[in-house]
Design an enzyme around this catalytic site. Sequence first.
Site, PDB file in Angstrom:
ATOM      1  N   SER A 237       0.823  -1.197   0.000  1.00  0.00           N
ATOM      2  CA  SER A 237       0.000   0.000   0.000  1.00  0.00           C
ATOM      3  C   SER A 237       0.870   1.266   0.000  1.00  0.00           C
ATOM      4  O   SER A 237       1.660   1.450  -0.921  1.00  0.00           O
ATOM      5  CB  SER A 237      -0.948  -0.052   1.190  1.00  0.00           C
ATOM      6  OG  SER A 237      -1.987   0.867   1.055  1.00  0.00           O
ATOM      7  N   ASP A 463      -9.282  -4.658  -5.085  1.00  0.00           N
ATOM      8  CA  ASP A 463      -8.678  -3.875  -4.008  1.00  0.00           C
ATOM      9  C   ASP A 463      -9.432  -2.553  -3.836  1.00  0.00           C
ATOM     10  O   ASP A 463      -9.522  -1.760  -4.762  1.00  0.00           O
ATOM     11  CB  ASP A 463      -7.204  -3.598  -4.330  1.00  0.00           C
ATOM     12  CG  ASP A 463      -6.417  -3.116  -3.133  1.00  0.00           C
ATOM     13  OD1 ASP A 463      -6.942  -2.303  -2.343  1.00  0.00           O
ATOM     14  OD2 ASP A 463      -5.257  -3.545  -2.988  1.00  0.00           O
ATOM     15  N   HIS A 491      -7.520  -5.865   0.109  1.00  0.00           N
ATOM     16  CA  HIS A 491      -6.360  -4.998  -0.076  1.00  0.00           C
ATOM     17  C   HIS A 491      -5.067  -5.797  -0.011  1.00  0.00           C
ATOM     18  O   HIS A 491      -4.787  -6.439   0.998  1.00  0.00           O
ATOM     19  CB  HIS A 491      -6.384  -3.937   1.017  1.00  0.00           C
ATOM     20  CG  HIS A 491      -5.344  -2.881   0.854  1.00  0.00           C
ATOM     21  ND1 HIS A 491      -4.994  -2.327  -0.354  1.00  0.00           N
ATOM     22  CD2 HIS A 491      -4.563  -2.266   1.776  1.00  0.00           C
ATOM     23  CE1 HIS A 491      -4.055  -1.414  -0.182  1.00  0.00           C
ATOM     24  NE2 HIS A 491      -3.772  -1.361   1.109  1.00  0.00           N
TER      25      HIS A 491
END
Length: 521
Positions: A237, A463, A491
């Site tokens: 991320s 996601d 995610h």
Amino acid sequence: MTARPLPARPRSVAIGVRALGAMVLAMVLASCSLLNGGERSQEAATAKADPSIVASAPAGLEKFYSQEVVWEPCEGEFQCAKVAVPMDYGNPDGGTIQLAALRASSTGKKTGSLLVNPGGPGASGYDFVKDAAGTHFSQPVRDSFDLVGFDPRGVKRSAPVTCMTDAERDAARAKVYAMETDPGLAAALADNKAIAAQCGEQTGSLLGHIDTVSSAKDLDILRAVVNDAKLNYLGYSYGTFLGSTYASLFPENVGRMVLDGALDPSISYEELTSGQARAFERAIRAYVASCQAQDGCPLTGDVDTGVQQIRDLIAAVQQTPRTAKDGRVVNATIFVSGLITPLYNDQSWPALTQALEAAMTGDVSLMLRLADLGADRSSDGTYTSNSTFAFNAINCLDYPMVSDTAGMRAEQQRLTQDSPTFGYFFAYGGTNCVDWPYPNVRTPAPVEYDGSSTIVVIGTTGDPATPVEWASSLRKQLGNAALMTWKGEGHTAYGRSNGCIEDAVDAYLVRGQVPADNTVC
């Protein structure tokens, strides 16, 4: 990235852009156990810098690259160290700060260290390795690498951003703002201005130096003090943003780098928020479809009807906030934060179903618990991290934001179209930074990388925090990169997907075998 940290709205940047933010993997790894495996020395160990690594240090930073770091036993099975870095890289002879790092020693024949960042901005890599080293990583990776988790500057144990007491945080989260009205927007701006001033007073001048470029420079010092000529790195991320920034600054030092749940560094904050709003809308629809395919789902009819029931529930809480069993008031922002948290991992969808079922009968306690998980709030009222404050502080430095009233009103309209369910709550992000004590230091732009090591970029089709198209964009910007795509929900991918992703990443990290570009799993 989950919901917005200050009272204006849920936060929307990539987990952040906080996905892993600690939430990115917090729900995924809720039952992780401590590390098992090979024996590790519980003696303190001093790491002396390799002269060749010191010789390649940027001018003026030699003392940081040559520092001797003492790794001491900690947290039962691990070793911990403090690493000195300049507070201000523009003045390296000025003040220093200490970064907290935790190491899980390799369980086999060590080939190097693997530095890990779980996202945010604001998530603790120290905690991630401590909690997940023995369960999240395969045995070949554990055998080959010391796993090194660290708290980036401004995060938790590393000169943390400090703004409010726990009681003040509770009070800020409980406030309600009618942002679409002038009085409501003015109230939010006034409160955020006061919070920004508190952050400045309590954190000091460090608050102006926790941008991602500074953290990427820290990453190279960490590489040096673990005596690796090349950086081996796994970033999730926001950690992909940190990793790609590092690659642009130190292309010759990139080793084996995996960027999972990719953030596109070229897009504006408003484009980022819009992309997330659309992705979360897709995620809630995927959740509803899954729920309705099972017995006992409280959402009736088809997907459109089920999603509308959720919207109606949000509207009802927005009209009349509810009271949870512990006596705390649940407003619409808290309620939406609770909805968002389990969307990061489809294994957490049953928890969302339970919370929705209870909320539809008037009990919002479970939804509040989910929101508290996203905010790192324990049931005793204490907050276990400063991730909310670090998230906001880093974003205020990394992104210029639209903060004039007309611009924010127009953004609200766009976001509501992008996501009828969540868009309103993703708007008005500029209120958090308009009165920040320090100006932003970065203009979004495509990343440039000319290194010889191929970087692996991973995207997940479902996601919600880092839309899959961002992975494709980052891969193109990097040039020397290979893209992998997982057809899944939630995610990020590595550590929670399937053998196709896991085996390819392991082969890359352990043996340097680059996966075929555009691999779909």
